[in-house]
Design a protein around this motif. Structure first.
Motif, mmCIF file in Angstrom:
data_model
loop_
_atom_site.group_PDB
_atom_site.id
_atom_site.type_symbol
_atom_site.label_atom_id
_atom_site.label_comp_id
_atom_site.label_asym_id
_atom_site.label_seq_id
_atom_site.Cartn_x
_atom_site.Cartn_y
_atom_site.Cartn_z
ATOM 1 N N UNK A 178 13.829 48.624 17.610
ATOM 2 C CA UNK A 178 12.723 49.576 17.619
ATOM 3 C C UNK A 178 12.604 50.183 19.011
ATOM 4 N N UNK A 179 12.212 51.452 19.104
ATOM 5 C CA UNK A 179 12.118 52.089 20.428
ATOM 6 C C UNK A 179 10.936 51.590 21.246
ATOM 7 N N UNK A 180 10.020 50.858 20.631
ATOM 8 C CA UNK A 180 8.877 50.300 21.355
ATOM 9 C C UNK A 180 9.145 48.886 21.852
ATOM 10 N N UNK A 181 10.368 48.390 21.656
ATOM 11 C CA UNK A 181 10.695 47.022 22.059
ATOM 12 C C UNK A 181 10.556 46.855 23.567
ATOM 13 N N UNK A 182 10.153 45.676 24.013
ATOM 14 C CA UNK A 182 9.996 45.443 25.454
ATOM 15 C C UNK A 182 11.337 45.225 26.141
ATOM 16 N N UNK A 183 11.304 45.284 27.450
ATOM 17 C CA UNK A 183 12.505 44.996 28.233
ATOM 18 C C UNK A 183 12.855 43.520 28.084
ATOM 19 N N UNK A 184 14.144 43.209 28.196
ATOM 20 C CA UNK A 184 14.618 41.828 28.174
ATOM 21 C C UNK A 184 15.662 41.692 29.268
ATOM 22 N N UNK A 185 15.560 40.638 30.051
ATOM 23 C CA UNK A 185 16.443 40.441 31.202
ATOM 24 C C UNK A 185 17.912 40.522 30.796
ATOM 25 N N UNK A 186 18.671 41.308 31.548
ATOM 26 C CA UNK A 186 20.101 41.420 31.317
ATOM 27 C C UNK A 186 20.487 42.407 30.235
ATOM 28 N N UNK A 187 19.500 43.106 29.646
ATOM 29 C CA UNK A 187 19.786 44.077 28.594
ATOM 30 C C UNK A 187 19.118 45.409 28.908
ATOM 31 N N UNK A 188 19.572 46.466 28.261
ATOM 32 C CA UNK A 188 18.936 47.776 28.372
ATOM 33 C C UNK A 188 18.801 48.368 26.970
ATOM 34 N N UNK A 189 17.844 49.243 26.812
ATOM 35 C CA UNK A 189 17.643 49.984 25.571
ATOM 36 C C UNK A 189 18.006 51.445 25.813
ATOM 37 N N UNK A 190 18.790 52.006 24.905
ATOM 38 C CA UNK A 190 19.188 53.400 25.037
ATOM 39 C C UNK A 190 19.021 54.116 23.694
#
Length: 320
Positions: A246-258
């Motif tokens: 989902x585009x509203x997902x929070x940040x997670x260490x070591x990952x990125x959302x694009x």
């Protein structure tokens, strides 16, 4: 052996799922156990209820008859449970949810609008199970997602309202991934990756992903199914998998959302409730609480804030 409600439930789930494997997953039992149970049910019924083939199972004429009667019996039992609950005093509000991002904030919002009443929130991994249990009176309301054009069937006696009619799925990948530096990724660039499959298999998500990848010229390798969120993120951070998100997902260490070019996979979020258990004013309060929980997450990712602000027609209606 005499037929019991659980046997009727099993027959209905097999017919809905179209395969013993998927039905077993939704019922929370192993496939061999469900197969053995079906054989016992068929002995009592006097013949085969389903024809097995390469593409799943189909009801036989006897199976269609048993299914029709089973649905009537289960429907009456559901009405009994829901009706009894509606007149019982001081009952808790029971909300079932798919693992949507907004669930993290939802409980806090509910505490502000549902005062003086216990609130029980349960997370499920199957939209079909969720709505079935809504009809059975085990939940008063449910919050769930649908992907692309898929529609989750709702039982009689329920009403649904769309909370978010459209949101674009994005991709989560390792921060060390060669594509992590791009602002937007074309789906075709992800050919050859190992994908984390969506935990829910009956909301249209897996079919939508496969179809979108097919249009992009490749078949996705669906290798991992992990329900635990931390394990899910750790697997991606290690570079061993990528996933839709989902585009509203929070940040997670070591990952990125694009975001993905062209928004090839989209979802919507809906709220449904049992009319016998949730009066219209309370349903409105639930809707507003869920809407505020969603809106609180829009700023988790700048790319989604820009997408969202450009489409005010999609915003939840909160009124005054």
């Amino acid at each position: 052996m005499q037929l019991e409600l659980r046997h009727l439930e099993a027959v209905c789930r097999i017919a809905e799922a179209g395969s013993l494997g998927r039905a077993a997953g939704r019922l929370g039992v192993s496939q061999p156990a469900l197969s053995a149970q079906l054989r016992r049910i068929e002995r009592v019924a006097g013949g085969e209820l389903f024809l097995r083939g390469r593409h799943g199972v189909e009801p036989t004429p006897l199976g269609e008859f048993v299914l029709a009667k089973a649905r009537l019996v289960l429907g009456e039992m559901d009405a009994l449970v829901a009706g009894a609950r509606a007149v019982a005093p001081h009952t808790p509000l029971r909300l079932g949810c798919i693992l949507l991002v907004l669930v993290d904030r939802l409980l806090g919002e509910l505490e502000q609008v549902v005062t003086g009443r216990e609130i029980a929130v349960t997370v499920e991994h199957s939209a079909t199970t969720l709505t079935r249990q809504l009809g059975a009176g085990r939940y008063d309301a449910v919050l769930y997602g649908e992907v692309n054009d898929h529609e989750v069937p709702l039982p009689e006696g329920t009403t649904a309202r769309t909370l978010v009619p459209k949101e674009p799925f994005c991709v989560r990948l390792s921060a060390a991934h060669p594509l992590a530096g791009k602002e937007r990724i074309a789906l075709a660039e992800l050919a050859g990756e190992s994908w984390m499959t969506l935990v829910e298999d009956d909301d249209g998500g897996p079919e939508a992903l496969v179809a979108a990848c097919g249009k992009a010229g490749f078949t996705p390798s669906l290798r991992h199914r992990v329900a635990d969120r931390k394990m899910h993120y750790d697997l991606i951070a290690s570079g061993r998998a990528i996933s839709m998100s989902q585009p509203t997902a929070p940040a997670a260490e070591g990952t990125v959302l694009r975001p993905l070019e062209g928004d090839p996979v989209t979802g919507r979020i809906r709220l449904a409730w049992n009319r016998a258990a949730v009066p219209a004013p309370q349903a409105e309060l639930l809707y507003r609480a869920a809407a505020r929980a969603y809106l609180a997450n829009v700023d988790n990712n700048a790319f989604h804030r820009a997408w969202w602000d450009a489409r005010p027609e999609l915003h939840p209606v909160l009124g005054d």
